[in-house]
Write a protein that holds these residues in place. Structure first.
Motif: not given
Lengths: 261, 316
Positions: A142-151, A223-227
């Motif tokens: 998970x990249x920074x964008x994924x983390x931001x999207x998750x948050x 999907x965002x955190x674990x792909x």
């Protein structure tokens, strides 16, 4: 002062009031935070081995990865029960009648509750997430964008559930009723893909579990955190959030605009 | 000519079949204290709730203007002009008295400095300095009511509604509240006061309206209302039975109380009436041991007007 500026000013005043309440009386918040943390520990350390093998031959750490997204959303469900209770409590206070007779933005009382509660939800999610990381949860690729999207998704989900909870608080005559009325918000995750995958449920029930608000949000987080594959779940999750937020907003404000008893 | 501070025509409100206000007309000139007097359940609080925009009147009501603004078309302008202290304290119990005051300052959009100054001034004026940093939930009834009123005054309202401001207060706190209410009017505000205490209306109000069963049963100054009911008399008491009997003969229209050796002579309490009684006694060389003039008080008015057994004639 323009209407927008007035709305913003009054809402931020009300938010300060709500944050003051939460800071003075943290026990409710802490109690509600305890539920998801206990569940996290229960599902990982007590049930983790059995459930891990149940979801496809994994072990306890696989199950930890599987269960965290659902528990993060359940944390929000748990926090907004507190919102319903405190809105219901607040409405019995004379101060609300005073607010209604003042030349302030009408909805600011509710906006204060909602923003305060969303902040509280995000804070709780971060805390539960930190506990998960501490006991071994790792997000793969998970990249920074994924983390931001998750948050972002978690915050949007919190906004949606909070407006619904505010409506429930407004229609409840007292705190007990509010707590009961808001109970589905924490039970719904049990009927989602939070703890066991959909294909492990009875066939007739799968469509219900698949399309209820929690499952798309859980799958999107996975999907965002674990792909994992997000597919249509992303749009479904955002759609549910926006829909519930609008519904809760319209319901709550029309309820609040009515003559008090 | 100034608009009245409060003007309502045919104020009506019912809940289902229950009629709470059945066509109430009110007119309160600026800078005066108006008291709506009535027993519990008469509709006083409902009237206040409507006039303060908390609940809406029935559509059949006539025009209602408060602070020069129409209640139906400009509720926010009405809210900007009024302050309300309800029967049940409208303070935030979870936060301190000072925080309550600063909350009000913020909601009236005062600057930080101005808000702090206003809060400090009112906390001082209402004798809450020592308690300012304690949660409002720990306040006594009288303190809560003072905080409540202090919060109402943050916005400098021109029209102040006080719904039973002294109900449940001890005599001392009640007296303090009276002093405060008089000061408000001295500062130029208009006060709309509801009370179930006749003494309070008598003490404070320029005009009094008696609300009974959703209608105004009578309206006027305290003394105008007192004139509405009969019952004024002069009471003469004697220790000498001979003097008593002589007086009874001389004052033919007196009613006798032979046990107490007392006579009740109907009288309006006026000077002329009183002199006639005294002249008659002097002419017969009778000396009463005690003479008291009894004028009807508001209690008499109240019971006469609101007694369920007595059908009301219009006295307005």
């Amino acid at each position: 002062m323009s209407t927008v500026a007035l709305t913003a000013r009054d809402s931020s005043t009300m938010l300060r009031r709500n944050l003051l309440h939460a800071r003075r009386y943290p026990s409710l918040t802490l109690n509600l935070l305890l539920t998801p943390i206990m569940l996290l520990l229960l599902f990982v350390y007590i049930l983790g081995d059995a459930l891990g093998s149940g979801i496809g031959g994994g072990d306890r750490s696989d199950y930890l990865a599987y269960v965290v997204p659902g528990l993060l959303l359940m944390t929000i469900g748990s926090t907004v029960i507190g919102t319903a209770v405190s809105v219901s409590n607040d409405m019995t206070e004379g101060i609300i009648a005073r607010f209604r007779t003042m030349a302030i933005h009408r909805g600011s009382v509710l906006v204060g509750h909602v923003v305060g509660s969303v902040l509280q939800s995000v804070l709780s999610v971060v805390l539960v997430g930190a506990v998960a990381v501490a006991i071994g949860f790792r997000s793969t690729d998970a990249g920074v964008l994924d983390w931001l999207a998750a948050l972002g998704l978690l915050a949007l989900f919190a906004l949606a559930l909070t407006w619904i909870a505010v409506g429930m608080g407004l229609v409840s005559p007292n705190a007990e009723a509010a707590s009961n009325n808001a109970m589905p918000l924490i039970l719904l995750p049990l009927l989602s893909s939070a703890f066991v995958p959909l294909h492990a449920m009875p066939g007739w029930f799968q469509p219900i579990a698949e399309y209820q608000p929690f499952t798309p949000a859980i799958e999107t987080l996975r999907g965002l955190l674990l792909g994992a594959q997000i597919g249509h779940n992303g749009w479904l999750a955002v759609g549910w959030c926006v829909g519930l937020a609008v519904l809760g907003y319209v319901w709550s404000t029309s309820r609040f605009d009515r003559d008090p008893a | 000519m100034n608009d009245p501070a409060i003007a309502a025509h045919g104020l009506r409100k019912s809940y289902g079949d229950k009629v709470v206000l059945d066509g109430v007309d009110l007119s309160v000139p600026e800078g005066t204290i108006f008291s709506l007097l009535g027993p519990n359940g008469a509709g006083k609080t409902t009237a206040v709730k409507i006039l303060t925009t908390l609940i809406s009147p029935d559509p059949a009501s006539g025009a209602i203007r408060v602070g020069g603004h129409d209640l139906a078309t400009a509720p926010q302008a009405v809210r900007a002009a009024i302050g309300v202290t309800g029967q049940f304290s409208a303070v935030d119990n979870l936060i301190t008295g000072e925080e309550n005051m600063l909350l009000m300052a913020d909601l009236h959009h005062l600057s930080k400095v101005e808000g702090r100054r206003t809060a400090a001034r009112l906390i001082e004026r209402f004798d809450l300095v020592d308690a300012a940093r304690r949660p409002a939930s720990t306040y006594s009834g009288g303190m809560k009511r003072r905080l409540d009123l202090a919060m109402t005054l943050v916005g400098n309202p021109r029209v102040i509604f006080l719904d039973e401001p002294t109900t449940g207060l001890d005599p001392r706190s009640r007296h303090d509240m009276w002093v405060i209410i008089r000061e408000l009017v001295a500062d130029g505000a208009t006060v709309f006061l509801t009370t179930q205490y006749l003494e309070e209306a008598d003490e404070l109000a320029d005009r009094i309206a008696v609300l009974h069963d959703g209608r105004i049963a009578a309206e006027g100054t305290a003394s105008e209302l007192k004139r509405l009911v009969p019952g004024g008399h002069v009471r003469l008491r004697f220790t000498d039975p001979d003097a008593y009997r002589a007086a009874a003969r001389a004052l033919g229209r007196a009613s006798r109380d032979d046990e107490a050796l007392a006579l009740r002579v109907p009288s309006d309490g006026g000077q002329r009436d009183l002199r006639a009684v005294l002249d008659l006694l002097d002419a017969n060389a009778i000396e009463a041991d005690e003479l008291t003039v009894h004028t009807p008080d508001l209690d008499d008015v109240f019971f006469a007007l609101t007694s369920p057994r007595r059908p009301l004639e219009s006295v307005r």
